[in-house]
Design an enzyme around this catalytic site. Structure first.
Site, PDB file in Angstrom:
ATOM      1  N   GLU A  16       0.966  -1.166  -0.097  1.00  0.00           N
ATOM      2  CA  GLU A  16       0.003  -0.046   0.110  1.00  0.00           C
ATOM      3  C   GLU A  16       0.740   1.295   0.079  1.00  0.00           C
ATOM      4  O   GLU A  16       1.664   1.459   0.838  1.00  0.00           O
ATOM      5  CB  GLU A  16      -0.843  -0.125   1.214  1.00  0.00           C
ATOM      6  CG  GLU A  16      -1.684   1.276   1.571  1.00  0.00           C
ATOM      7  CD  GLU A  16      -2.412   1.846   0.415  1.00  0.00           C
ATOM      8  OE1 GLU A  16      -3.218   1.300  -0.243  1.00  0.00           O
ATOM      9  OE2 GLU A  16      -2.139   3.086  -0.118  1.00  0.00           O
ATOM     10  N   LYS A  17       0.819   1.953  -1.101  1.00  0.00           N
ATOM     11  CA  LYS A  17       1.819   2.937  -1.246  1.00  0.00           C
ATOM     12  C   LYS A  17       1.728   4.268  -0.099  1.00  0.00           C
ATOM     13  O   LYS A  17       2.525   4.965  -0.309  1.00  0.00           O
ATOM     14  CB  LYS A  17       1.701   3.734  -2.696  1.00  0.00           C
ATOM     15  CG  LYS A  17       0.316   4.129  -2.903  1.00  0.00           C
ATOM     16  CD  LYS A  17       0.357   4.864  -4.402  1.00  0.00           C
ATOM     17  CE  LYS A  17      -1.034   5.607  -4.697  1.00  0.00           C
ATOM     18  NZ  LYS A  17      -1.925   4.725  -5.143  1.00  0.00           N
ATOM     19  N   HIS A  18       0.579   4.325   0.581  1.00  0.00           N
ATOM     20  CA  HIS A  18       0.484   5.478   1.323  1.00  0.00           C
ATOM     21  C   HIS A  18       1.238   5.064   2.711  1.00  0.00           C
ATOM     22  O   HIS A  18       1.414   6.378   3.485  1.00  0.00           O
ATOM     23  CB  HIS A  18      -1.002   6.052   1.610  1.00  0.00           C
ATOM     24  CG  HIS A  18      -1.593   6.397   0.539  1.00  0.00           C
ATOM     25  ND1 HIS A  18      -2.433   5.645  -0.512  1.00  0.00           N
ATOM     26  CD2 HIS A  18      -1.638   7.720   0.109  1.00  0.00           C
ATOM     27  CE1 HIS A  18      -2.821   6.557  -1.318  1.00  0.00           C
ATOM     28  NE2 HIS A  18      -2.685   7.700  -1.096  1.00  0.00           N
ATOM     29  N   HIS A  46       4.470   6.906  -4.594  1.00  0.00           N
ATOM     30  CA  HIS A  46       3.293   7.546  -4.256  1.00  0.00           C
ATOM     31  C   HIS A  46       3.494   8.918  -5.188  1.00  0.00           C
ATOM     32  O   HIS A  46       4.481   9.409  -5.287  1.00  0.00           O
ATOM     33  CB  HIS A  46       3.042   8.109  -2.833  1.00  0.00           C
ATOM     34  CG  HIS A  46       1.863   8.962  -2.683  1.00  0.00           C
ATOM     35  ND1 HIS A  46       1.603  10.268  -2.931  1.00  0.00           N
ATOM     36  CD2 HIS A  46       0.594   8.436  -2.441  1.00  0.00           C
ATOM     37  CE1 HIS A  46       0.262  10.315  -2.610  1.00  0.00           C
ATOM     38  NE2 HIS A  46      -0.090   9.508  -2.411  1.00  0.00           N
ATOM     39  N   HIS A  52      -1.726  16.038  -5.781  1.00  0.00           N
ATOM     40  CA  HIS A  52      -1.788  14.845  -5.119  1.00  0.00           C
ATOM     41  C   HIS A  52      -0.250  14.497  -4.683  1.00  0.00           C
ATOM     42  O   HIS A  52       0.488  14.393  -5.212  1.00  0.00           O
ATOM     43  CB  HIS A  52      -2.316  13.573  -5.926  1.00  0.00           C
ATOM     44  CG  HIS A  52      -2.624  12.335  -5.393  1.00  0.00           C
ATOM     45  ND1 HIS A  52      -2.606  11.218  -5.987  1.00  0.00           N
ATOM     46  CD2 HIS A  52      -2.390  12.071  -4.084  1.00  0.00           C
ATOM     47  CE1 HIS A  52      -2.698  10.125  -5.201  1.00  0.00           C
ATOM     48  NE2 HIS A  52      -2.737  10.564  -3.899  1.00  0.00           N
ATOM     49  N   CYS A 116      -1.544  12.262   3.184  1.00  0.00           N
ATOM     50  CA  CYS A 116      -1.692  12.184   1.739  1.00  0.00           C
ATOM     51  C   CYS A 116      -2.809  13.379   1.543  1.00  0.00           C
ATOM     52  O   CYS A 116      -3.837  13.273   2.207  1.00  0.00           O
ATOM     53  CB  CYS A 116      -2.206  11.034   1.147  1.00  0.00           C
ATOM     54  SG  CYS A 116      -2.861  11.405  -0.746  1.00  0.00           S
ATOM     55  N   HIS A 119      -5.914  11.294   0.072  1.00  0.00           N
ATOM     56  CA  HIS A 119      -6.237  10.022   0.645  1.00  0.00           C
ATOM     57  C   HIS A 119      -5.974   9.787   2.232  1.00  0.00           C
ATOM     58  O   HIS A 119      -6.089   8.629   2.868  1.00  0.00           O
ATOM     59  CB  HIS A 119      -5.348   8.774   0.056  1.00  0.00           C
ATOM     60  CG  HIS A 119      -5.693   8.770  -1.327  1.00  0.00           C
ATOM     61  ND1 HIS A 119      -4.901   9.128  -2.485  1.00  0.00           N
ATOM     62  CD2 HIS A 119      -6.875   8.748  -2.090  1.00  0.00           C
ATOM     63  CE1 HIS A 119      -5.251   8.866  -3.484  1.00  0.00           C
ATOM     64  NE2 HIS A 119      -6.563   8.714  -3.434  1.00  0.00           N
TER      65      HIS A 119
HETATM   66 FE    FE Z   1      -2.592   9.576  -2.072  1.00  0.00          FE
END
Ligand code: FE
Length: 131
Positions: A16-18, A46, A52, A116, A119
């Site tokens: 999970e990139k976050h 990310h 973003h 983020c 997100h």
């Molecule tokens: Fe994000």
């Protein structure tokens, strides 16, 4: 009453990139400085655009047997291609990676929380033993 903790997401940073990856020694010497690196995008990049991006990462330490967590570092990532000419036309992009140097005198848990701008909040943790 809803709590902020309900909105802090948990996942594996490898998938999970976050999620911030925490790199630190598994065991440290009491009172001796050690490096703690936090990285969002260690395995999966990310996006880092004006629209973003990762805004900041907070680092906390919760010592075994204590009642409250301690805030040990805050890393603000401020440049994301902003420019008067338009979004993503600027010359600078802060990479969401940072290193703090910390001394502890008790074992405990490091917690990193990344934000983020789209997100939300993502957490990870890592135990640190004291030899
Ligand atoms: Fe994000």
């Amino acid at each position: 009453m809803p709590e902020i903790s309900e909105h802090i997401h948990h996942a594996d940073w490898k998938t999970e990139k976050h999620v911030p990856a925490i790199d630190a020694a598994d065991s440290v010497k009491a009172g001796e400085a050690f490096a703690v690196s936090v990285t969002v995008g260690k395995e999966i990049a990310h996006p880092n655009t004006t629209e973003h991006h990762i805004s900041w990462i907070d680092l906390y330490f919760f010592a075994e047997g204590e009642k409250f967590a301690h805030h040990v570092a805050h890393f603000e990532f401020s440049a994301h291609g902003e420019s008067g000419a338009g979004p993503n036309l600027g010359p600078a992009y802060t990479v969401s990676q940072a290193t703090a140097f910390l001394k502890v005198n008790k074992p405990g848990m490091l917690h990193a929380v990344a934000m983020c701008n789209i997100h939300g909040l993502w957490e990870s943790s890592k135990a640190v033993a004291v030899a």
